[in-house]
Design an enzyme around this catalytic site. Structure first.
Site, short mmCIF file in Angstrom:
data_model
loop_
_atom_site.label_atom_id
_atom_site.label_comp_id
_atom_site.label_asym_id
_atom_site.label_seq_id
_atom_site.Cartn_x
_atom_site.Cartn_y
_atom_site.Cartn_z
N LYS A 215 32.28 -71.21 81.32
CA LYS A 215 31.44 -71.60 80.18
C LYS A 215 31.29 -73.11 80.19
O LYS A 215 32.24 -73.85 80.48
CB LYS A 215 32.09 -71.17 78.87
CG LYS A 215 31.35 -71.67 77.62
CD LYS A 215 32.15 -71.45 76.36
CE LYS A 215 31.45 -72.08 75.16
NZ LYS A 215 32.20 -71.93 73.91
N GLU A 264 33.77 -77.29 61.21
CA GLU A 264 34.86 -77.01 62.15
C GLU A 264 36.01 -77.99 62.04
O GLU A 264 35.87 -79.18 62.36
CB GLU A 264 34.32 -77.03 63.59
CG GLU A 264 35.33 -76.59 64.61
CD GLU A 264 34.71 -76.34 65.99
OE1 GLU A 264 35.47 -76.26 66.95
OE2 GLU A 264 33.47 -76.24 66.08
#
Length: 461
Positions: A215, A264
């Site tokens: 990724k 976050e």
């Protein structure tokens, strides 16, 4: 963290020069709007202010002026350099028991090895400040501290001057009427290197399918141009009002403001326990509650997003197992819903091992797979070669710590660099084997929307 907690009669201010001393004093301040206090510093401290509010609104911090600045231009060593400098300051602290703990606020760039010329040239790889004037609202109670870091023998006179200035700032914040903060007028929106972004996504997807990585997060930027210069307080006012569920932050330096509203949390330490949030995988909000539920269910069942999310869970869990005991991790992700987007979210917590400070955890966690990729170093090399920009502090850790060792850092996404009459907005997404460039491009627009809206920009839909 080492501290020297000492009663502070005025005589403490007059001990010998050439010895580093860190004085603080706190007064209760009644009710003061944090943004009014921030704005009170505009005339004399325009480039020396910060703003922070955590996601559950239990803590707001505003800093005005610089008691001291800690910087680093290092790469991997920047975390330890800031940590060592902060420990030295903490060891010099002189305070009364009821005074608030002074805070250190700032951030780290996403990639200290980025060598592209960019609008971030005034920001070093790490930039932190102890404010001269520190407003803190904790569980609804407001206090204002003055901080003085000095080796001078005229500390008493300096401290009295700070008291007079503190009272002036409080008076302005309480008495003067705030101007009506209208959204800026956007005259144009520029997509920066869209074609390169599309090619990068396609190229990285190919490399992932060839087994070179699992990724890689690829980001891009858009530029807003305004009719007039936009004030820092205007940007912070609108982003705070419109993104209620997020962390709000702002950091000024040399005429620029890095600010945002991120969902976050990277790491929090509170009374010896550490907390983090695995946030990865996203989908838009629905136009109705029913559609919102359907989209949320789709996100939870989507294999690509679950795979992205699991990379983050695995990595953060490993860090916590290294630095903490009594680690607790939820078995299944839940949904985190903010105004424009919903994310997969898994909380993690543990007891911090003795000798570990917040900078050790920030270094170990940054960048998470949600902002870098897997494997980390290979993903970072691909980002350097494929992204046609410098992320600066976008997606880097931004936050605070105090002299007691508590603190919190968020991941600086949903953010922008405001540069007088223009702003640079940033957004990205995780590229995996089955990524499609058009879908990834569309997802970045969803992520641009919070800051875009706060700054007066409009997107179709």
């Amino acid at each position: 963290m080492n501290r020297k907690l000492t009663a502070t009669p005025e005589s403490q201010l007059n001990i010998s020069q050439n010895e580093l001393r860190f004085f603080t004093e706190t007064v209760d301040a009644g009710r003061i709007s944090p943004l009014a206090f921030f704005e009170a510093g505009d005339s004399c401290y325009k480039d020396e202010r910060f703003y922070w509010q955590n996601a559950d609104k239990t803590l707001t911090l505003v800093g005005i002026g610089h008691a001291t600045v800690l910087e680093s231009e290092g790469a991997d060593e920047r975390f330890s350099q800031i940590s060592a400098s902060w420990k030295k300051l903490c060891a010099a602290l002189i305070k009364e028991e009821n005074d608030k703990e002074p805070v250190l606020f700032g951030g780290f760039s996403f990639d200290p090895k980025s060598v592209k010329n960019s609008v971030w040239s005034s920001f070093p790889t790490a930039y932190f400040v102890v404010p001269s004037f520190q407003l803190s609202i904790t569980n609804g109670k407001t206090a204002i501290s003055i901080n003085l870091v000095t080796e001078s023998n005229d500390a008493a006179e300096q401290f009295e001057g700070l008291r007079i200035e503190r009272d002036r700032l409080i008076h302005i914040a309480q008495v003067e009427e705030s101007a009506l903060l209208l959204k800026p007028e956007v005259v144009s929106i520029e997509e920066l290197s869209k074609e390169n972004y599309m090619k990068s996504v396609e190229g990285v997807t190919k490399k992932i399918n060839n087994g070179e990585a699992e990724k890689v997060v690829i980001a891009r930027s858009v530029k807003l141009n305004f009719a007039d210069e936009v004030s820092a307080v205007t940007a912070l006012h609108h982003i705070s009002n419109e993104q209620q569920e997020s962390y709000h932050f702002g950091l000024q330096k040399e005429g620029q403001l890095f600010f945002g509203a991120t969902p976050e949390r990277l790491i929090e330490i509170s009374n010896g326990r550490a907390y983090s949030a695995c946030v990865a995988g996203s989908i838009k909000r629905g136009k109705s509650a029913a559609e919102d539920r359907e989209l949320g269910d789709e996100l939870i069942d989507d294999s690509k997003n679950r795979e992205e999310h699991q990379y983050v869970v695995n990595m953060i869990s490993q860090v916590f197992q290294t630095f903490c005991t009594d680690v607790m991790i939820s078995k299944f992700p839940r949904l985190m819903k903010v105004r424009d987007i919903q994310h997969l979210f898994t909380p993690v917590e543990g007891k911090v091992e003795q000798g570990t400070d917040i900078f050790s955890l920030v270094q170990a966690l940054h960048p998470t797979p949600a902002l870098g990729g897997v494997p980390r170093e290979i993903a970072m090399e691909m980002i350097r070669s494929e992204e046609d920009m410098d992320r600066g502090y976008y997606a880097g850790p931004v936050g605070w710590t105090d002299t007691a060792g508590n603190g919190e850092f968020a991941v600086a996404i949903r953010s922008a660099l405001l540069d007088r009459d223009s702003a640079y907005l940033y957004a990205g997404g995780g590229i995996v084997a089955d990524s499609e460039s058009e879908k990834e491009y569309d997802e970045t627009w969803v992520k641009f929307r919070p800051v875009m809206r706060a700054l007066g920009g409009k997107l179709n839909g």
